[in-house]
Write a protein that holds these residues in place. Structure first.
Motif, mmCIF file in Angstrom:
data_model
loop_
_atom_site.group_PDB
_atom_site.id
_atom_site.type_symbol
_atom_site.label_atom_id
_atom_site.label_comp_id
_atom_site.label_asym_id
_atom_site.label_seq_id
_atom_site.Cartn_x
_atom_site.Cartn_y
_atom_site.Cartn_z
ATOM 1 N N VAL A 188 27.876 10.716 8.253
ATOM 2 C CA VAL A 188 27.624 11.984 7.363
ATOM 3 C C VAL A 188 26.712 13.048 8.741
ATOM 4 C CG1 VAL A 188 27.710 10.769 5.600
ATOM 5 C CG2 VAL A 188 25.434 10.988 6.410
ATOM 6 N N ASN B 228 30.427 15.318 12.877
ATOM 7 C CA ASN B 228 31.558 16.360 12.551
ATOM 8 C C ASN B 228 32.559 15.598 12.348
ATOM 9 O OD1 ASN B 228 30.927 18.446 12.416
ATOM 10 N ND2 ASN B 228 30.379 18.945 13.788
ATOM 11 N N TRP C 66 33.764 10.979 7.318
ATOM 12 C CA TRP C 66 32.688 9.589 6.786
ATOM 13 C C TRP C 66 33.445 8.467 7.213
ATOM 14 C CZ3 TRP C 66 29.824 13.115 1.948
ATOM 15 C CH2 TRP C 66 29.661 13.547 2.138
ATOM 16 N N ASN D 253 34.846 14.739 5.710
ATOM 17 C CA ASN D 253 33.961 14.823 6.918
ATOM 18 C C ASN D 253 33.608 16.104 6.222
ATOM 19 O OD1 ASN D 253 35.413 17.708 8.329
ATOM 20 N ND2 ASN D 253 37.513 15.618 8.745
ATOM 21 N N ASN D 254 32.320 16.392 7.657
ATOM 22 C CA ASN D 254 31.249 18.140 6.725
ATOM 23 C C ASN D 254 32.507 19.289 7.217
ATOM 24 O OD1 ASN D 254 29.173 15.987 6.204
ATOM 25 N ND2 ASN D 254 28.780 16.490 8.544
ATOM 26 N N ASN E 222 33.165 21.626 4.157
ATOM 27 C CA ASN E 222 32.550 23.167 4.775
ATOM 28 C C ASN E 222 33.110 25.075 4.278
ATOM 29 O OD1 ASN E 222 30.434 25.092 5.004
ATOM 30 N ND2 ASN E 222 30.288 24.702 6.943
ATOM 31 N N GLY F 151 25.708 14.815 1.558
ATOM 32 C CA GLY F 151 26.468 15.882 1.900
ATOM 33 C C GLY F 151 24.888 16.517 2.425
ATOM 34 N N TYR G 257 23.872 17.029 5.675
ATOM 35 C CA TYR G 257 24.645 18.138 6.747
ATOM 36 C C TYR G 257 25.822 18.486 7.133
ATOM 37 C CZ TYR G 257 21.407 14.622 8.818
ATOM 38 O OH TYR G 257 19.878 13.997 8.575
ATOM 39 N N ILE G 258 26.254 18.767 5.574
ATOM 40 C CA ILE G 258 27.670 19.748 5.830
ATOM 41 C C ILE G 258 27.219 21.135 6.097
ATOM 42 C CG2 ILE G 258 28.998 20.614 3.744
ATOM 43 C CD1 ILE G 258 28.772 17.877 2.192
#
Length: 336
Positions: A73, A76, A79, A108-109, A113, A128, A130-131
């Motif tokens: 998480v 990039n 997950w 994934n982030n 995003n 989340g 680090y999104i």
């Protein structure tokens, strides 16, 4: 904190290209719904899916995501230990689990995003973080929504959900005996129920606590270990300033959510969402006819057992009681 927790999202329902930044985070609004087992999760998933479709927002529903790794998480990459159940994007394209997907096969982030405004399901608080940026900080950019429920009712409901289909012909007294058997077996080993920690500890916290357990237990009791984990979960509710719903206060909880999500919407849009929300039956297993309340009524005939049951769930109750306090403050702020 309550007034900040329930501040309306700066979205216009129906506008897929909202660009307003949240003044508290200086990021675009992003929400995570943490679906704790047996806490109106199916109702809330349906609510968010319908909301996304009506208002042209992106919603990704996750499953099997409570073991998501902290390293995945924060990167990039996809997950790890997490699956997409269904998704609705801002163009109202719906992709469901079990149907061949063209767009959203993984989470994934970058995907979250770029294409989504809300995500949730059986996942962890803080997944989340680090999104919307490269590192976590005190001002967490993703706003969290959590529903909780009376701990004893939730435990009973889980037993019913897992067993009613297999135990056809069983009555309330039969399920009460099954609950007794399981609880007393766990208590004989000194265990406490801590199911909600699968959701209310961050991925990093869960990994750290797991790795330190054997060392910690050399100098602490099992009760102290259980309390430490519960306190960590409570601190997370505060740290993330979570929007708290309680299944025992479902109308008030839905009022809070509609305040957050439907501030900039038309009467017609609100009526559509109201119709969807009021047509759902909450926390009733569709696998059988025995209810949580009828099993609890049977159990309460045995006060000695109930004392053991209350001891078994006491750390879940500690978390639940704190969440109820947050919920009441948030609803009180809404009504001012």
């Amino acid at each position: 904190m309550a007034i900040q927790a329930i501040r309306p999202a700066l979205w216009t329902c129906g506008n897929r290209n909202d660009s307003e930044l949240d003044p508290l985070t200086n990021q675009k609004p992003m929400f995570a719904f943490i679906h704790i087992y047996k806490t109106a999760g199916s109702t809330m998933r349906s609510f968010f899916q319908t909301y996304a479709y009506i208002c042209r927002k992106g919603w990704m529903c996750l499953q099997r995501c409570t073991e998501v790794t902290s390293t995945s998480v924060q990167s990039n990459r996809n997950w790890k230990n997490c699956e997409v159940e269904h998704a609705v994007n801002r163009d109202r394209l719906v992709e469901k689990y079990g149907v061949r997907r063209k767009l959203y096969r993984h989470v994934n982030n970058t995907v979250l995003n770029d294409h989504f405004d809300l995500f949730g399901g059986h996942t962890r608080i803080g997944a989340g973080d680090y999104i919307l940026k490269t590192s976590s900080a005190d001002n967490y950019p993703v706003r969290h929504i959590v529903f909780l429920r009376d701990s004893i009712d939730r435990y009973i409901s889980g037993v019913l959900y897992q067993n009613q289909k297999k135990k056809k012909g069983w009555h309330s007294a039969d399920f009460a005996n099954l609950v007794k058997e399981r609880v007393l077996a766990s208590r004989s080993s000194g265990e406490h129920w801590d199911r909600c920690l699968s959701y209310l500890l961050t991925p990093g916290q869960a990994e750290e606590i797991n790795s330190l357990k054997s060392k910690y237990m050399k100098t602490h009791t099992a009760d102290q270990f259980a309390e430490m984990k519960a306190v960590t979960a409570i601190n997370n509710l505060m740290k993330y300033n979570v929007i708290v719903g309680m299944t025992e206060h479902m109308p008030q909880s839905m009022e809070i959510l509609k305040h957050v999500f439907m501030a900039n919407s038309s009467v017609e849009q609100r009526e559509l969402l109201d119709k969807q929300a009021t047509n759902k039956t909450l926390n009733v297993s569709k696998k059988g006819t025995v209810s949580t309340s009828s099993v609890r009524e049977e159990l309460e005939k045995d006060r000695e057992f109930m004392s053991a049951f209350e001891e078994y769930v006491k750390y879940e109750k500690m978390i639940n009681d704190y969440a109820m306090t947050m919920h009441l403050k948030q609803y009180g702020q809404l009504k001012k």
